[in-house]
Design a protein around this motif. Structure first.
Motif, mmCIF file in Angstrom:
data_model
loop_
_atom_site.group_PDB
_atom_site.id
_atom_site.type_symbol
_atom_site.label_atom_id
_atom_site.label_comp_id
_atom_site.label_asym_id
_atom_site.label_seq_id
_atom_site.Cartn_x
_atom_site.Cartn_y
_atom_site.Cartn_z
ATOM 1 N N VAL A 72 0.809 -0.999 -0.043
ATOM 2 C CA VAL A 72 -0.044 -0.124 0.027
ATOM 3 C C VAL A 72 0.794 1.218 0.053
ATOM 4 O O VAL A 72 0.679 2.267 -0.665
ATOM 5 C CB VAL A 72 -1.003 0.011 1.207
ATOM 6 N N PHE A 73 1.856 1.352 0.828
ATOM 7 C CA PHE A 73 2.604 2.316 1.104
ATOM 8 C C PHE A 73 4.097 2.075 1.454
ATOM 9 O O PHE A 73 4.411 1.475 2.281
ATOM 10 C CB PHE A 73 1.958 3.201 2.158
ATOM 11 N N PHE A 74 5.069 2.465 0.809
ATOM 12 C CA PHE A 74 6.301 2.127 0.861
ATOM 13 C C PHE A 74 6.723 0.519 0.963
ATOM 14 O O PHE A 74 7.499 -0.029 1.773
ATOM 15 C CB PHE A 74 7.022 2.840 2.314
ATOM 16 N N GLY A 75 5.731 -0.048 0.364
ATOM 17 C CA GLY A 75 5.991 -1.674 0.350
ATOM 18 C C GLY A 75 5.332 -2.361 1.573
ATOM 19 O O GLY A 75 5.308 -3.610 1.494
ATOM 20 N N LEU A 76 4.832 -1.634 2.315
ATOM 21 C CA LEU A 76 4.192 -2.221 3.489
ATOM 22 C C LEU A 76 2.703 -2.523 3.279
ATOM 23 O O LEU A 76 2.139 -1.864 2.314
ATOM 24 C CB LEU A 76 3.932 -1.370 4.508
ATOM 25 N N ASN A 77 2.022 -3.498 3.703
ATOM 26 C CA ASN A 77 0.701 -3.843 3.462
ATOM 27 C C ASN A 77 -0.191 -3.223 4.441
ATOM 28 O O ASN A 77 0.317 -2.470 5.353
ATOM 29 C CB ASN A 77 0.332 -5.546 3.559
ATOM 30 N N LEU A 78 -1.456 -3.089 4.311
ATOM 31 C CA LEU A 78 -2.458 -2.248 5.135
ATOM 32 C C LEU A 78 -2.327 -2.535 6.564
ATOM 33 O O LEU A 78 -1.884 -1.626 7.576
ATOM 34 C CB LEU A 78 -3.854 -2.562 4.726
ATOM 35 N N ARG A 79 -2.082 -3.747 6.975
ATOM 36 C CA ARG A 79 -1.683 -4.344 8.268
ATOM 37 C C ARG A 79 -0.456 -3.498 8.916
ATOM 38 O O ARG A 79 -0.430 -3.075 10.041
ATOM 39 C CB ARG A 79 -1.773 -5.618 8.556
ATOM 40 N N GLN A 80 0.630 -3.635 8.247
ATOM 41 C CA GLN A 80 1.809 -3.323 8.748
ATOM 42 C C GLN A 80 1.982 -1.687 8.803
ATOM 43 O O GLN A 80 2.511 -1.227 9.803
ATOM 44 C CB GLN A 80 2.977 -3.708 7.780
ATOM 45 N N LEU A 81 1.077 -0.927 7.752
ATOM 46 C CA LEU A 81 1.186 0.234 7.667
ATOM 47 C C LEU A 81 0.249 0.907 9.125
ATOM 48 O O LEU A 81 0.719 1.832 9.711
ATOM 49 C CB LEU A 81 0.297 0.880 6.473
ATOM 50 N N ILE A 82 -0.727 0.289 9.358
ATOM 51 C CA ILE A 82 -1.669 0.488 10.628
ATOM 52 C C ILE A 82 -0.985 0.312 11.791
ATOM 53 O O ILE A 82 -0.721 1.470 12.640
ATOM 54 C CB ILE A 82 -2.944 -0.122 10.312
ATOM 55 N N CYS A 83 -0.214 -0.710 11.769
ATOM 56 C CA CYS A 83 0.523 -1.004 13.045
ATOM 57 C C CYS A 83 1.723 -0.025 13.310
ATOM 58 O O CYS A 83 2.033 0.286 14.436
ATOM 59 C CB CYS A 83 1.016 -2.359 13.022
ATOM 60 N N SER A 84 2.387 0.307 12.022
ATOM 61 C CA SER A 84 3.578 1.245 12.208
ATOM 62 C C SER A 84 3.114 2.743 12.803
ATOM 63 O O SER A 84 3.718 3.352 13.581
ATOM 64 C CB SER A 84 4.193 1.435 10.886
ATOM 65 N N GLY A 85 1.813 3.048 12.280
ATOM 66 C CA GLY A 85 1.341 4.514 12.612
ATOM 67 C C GLY A 85 1.029 4.044 13.924
ATOM 68 O O GLY A 85 1.240 5.130 14.911
ATOM 69 N N LEU A 86 0.308 3.254 14.531
ATOM 70 C CA LEU A 86 0.229 3.061 16.146
ATOM 71 C C LEU A 86 1.553 3.067 16.737
ATOM 72 O O LEU A 86 1.465 3.711 17.893
ATOM 73 C CB LEU A 86 -0.792 1.800 16.368
ATOM 74 N N ALA A 87 2.538 2.413 16.205
ATOM 75 C CA ALA A 87 3.681 2.294 17.034
ATOM 76 C C ALA A 87 4.333 3.669 17.233
ATOM 77 O O ALA A 87 4.723 4.428 18.432
ATOM 78 C CB ALA A 87 4.779 1.337 16.313
ATOM 79 N N VAL A 88 4.305 4.427 16.147
ATOM 80 C CA VAL A 88 4.936 5.699 16.156
ATOM 81 C C VAL A 88 3.832 6.769 17.157
ATOM 82 O O VAL A 88 4.309 7.585 17.825
ATOM 83 C CB VAL A 88 4.769 6.337 14.808
#
Length: 129
Positions: A16-32
């Protein structure tokens, strides 16, 4: 023109974004977001070294949920399986031998023992008499 195709179609993930899938993108946002919230919540209370450790500790669970996969299971299924295996349904495995030969000949051996006992009694009776 070259098109890359995965060997196993089930391992395909759409970037979806920078090679991350939607799950990884959402979890990265929550981590940040959790790390930023911890930083602003503790910047006046503790030193910067401790804030760093607190931010990492706040971000790790979200990163684990987004990125860790083991045998095709996401992180939350791994944790559930581990809890079930170690706490809910713990089993102690014991090994019990099953000697089919002994079971099949059990009657034969009991008859032999009875015959031996009868023969012994018979010899005792004849010696005494």
């Amino acid at each position: 023109m070259e098109i890359n195709i995965n060997k196993d179609i089930r391992e395909y993930t759409e970037g979806v974004f920078f090679g991350l899938n939607l799950r990884q993108l959402i979890c990265s946002g929550l981590a940040v977001a959790s790390a930023v919230a911890v930083y602003f919540g503790t910047r006046d209370i503790v030193s910067k070294d401790m804030i760093t450790y607190f931010c990492i500790a706040a971000a790790v669970p979200f990163a684990a949920i987004g990125f860790i996969k083991y045998n095709g299971m996401p992180f939350e299924k791994i944790i559930v399986a581990w809890i079930k295996d170690n706490f809910i349904v713990p089993r102690r495995l014991t090994v019990k031998t099953n000697n089919m030969y002994l079971e099949a000949l059990k009657g034969y051996f009991s008859n032999k023992d009875k015959e031996a006992m009868n023969a012994k009694e018979h010899t005792n009776i004849t010696e005494a008499g």
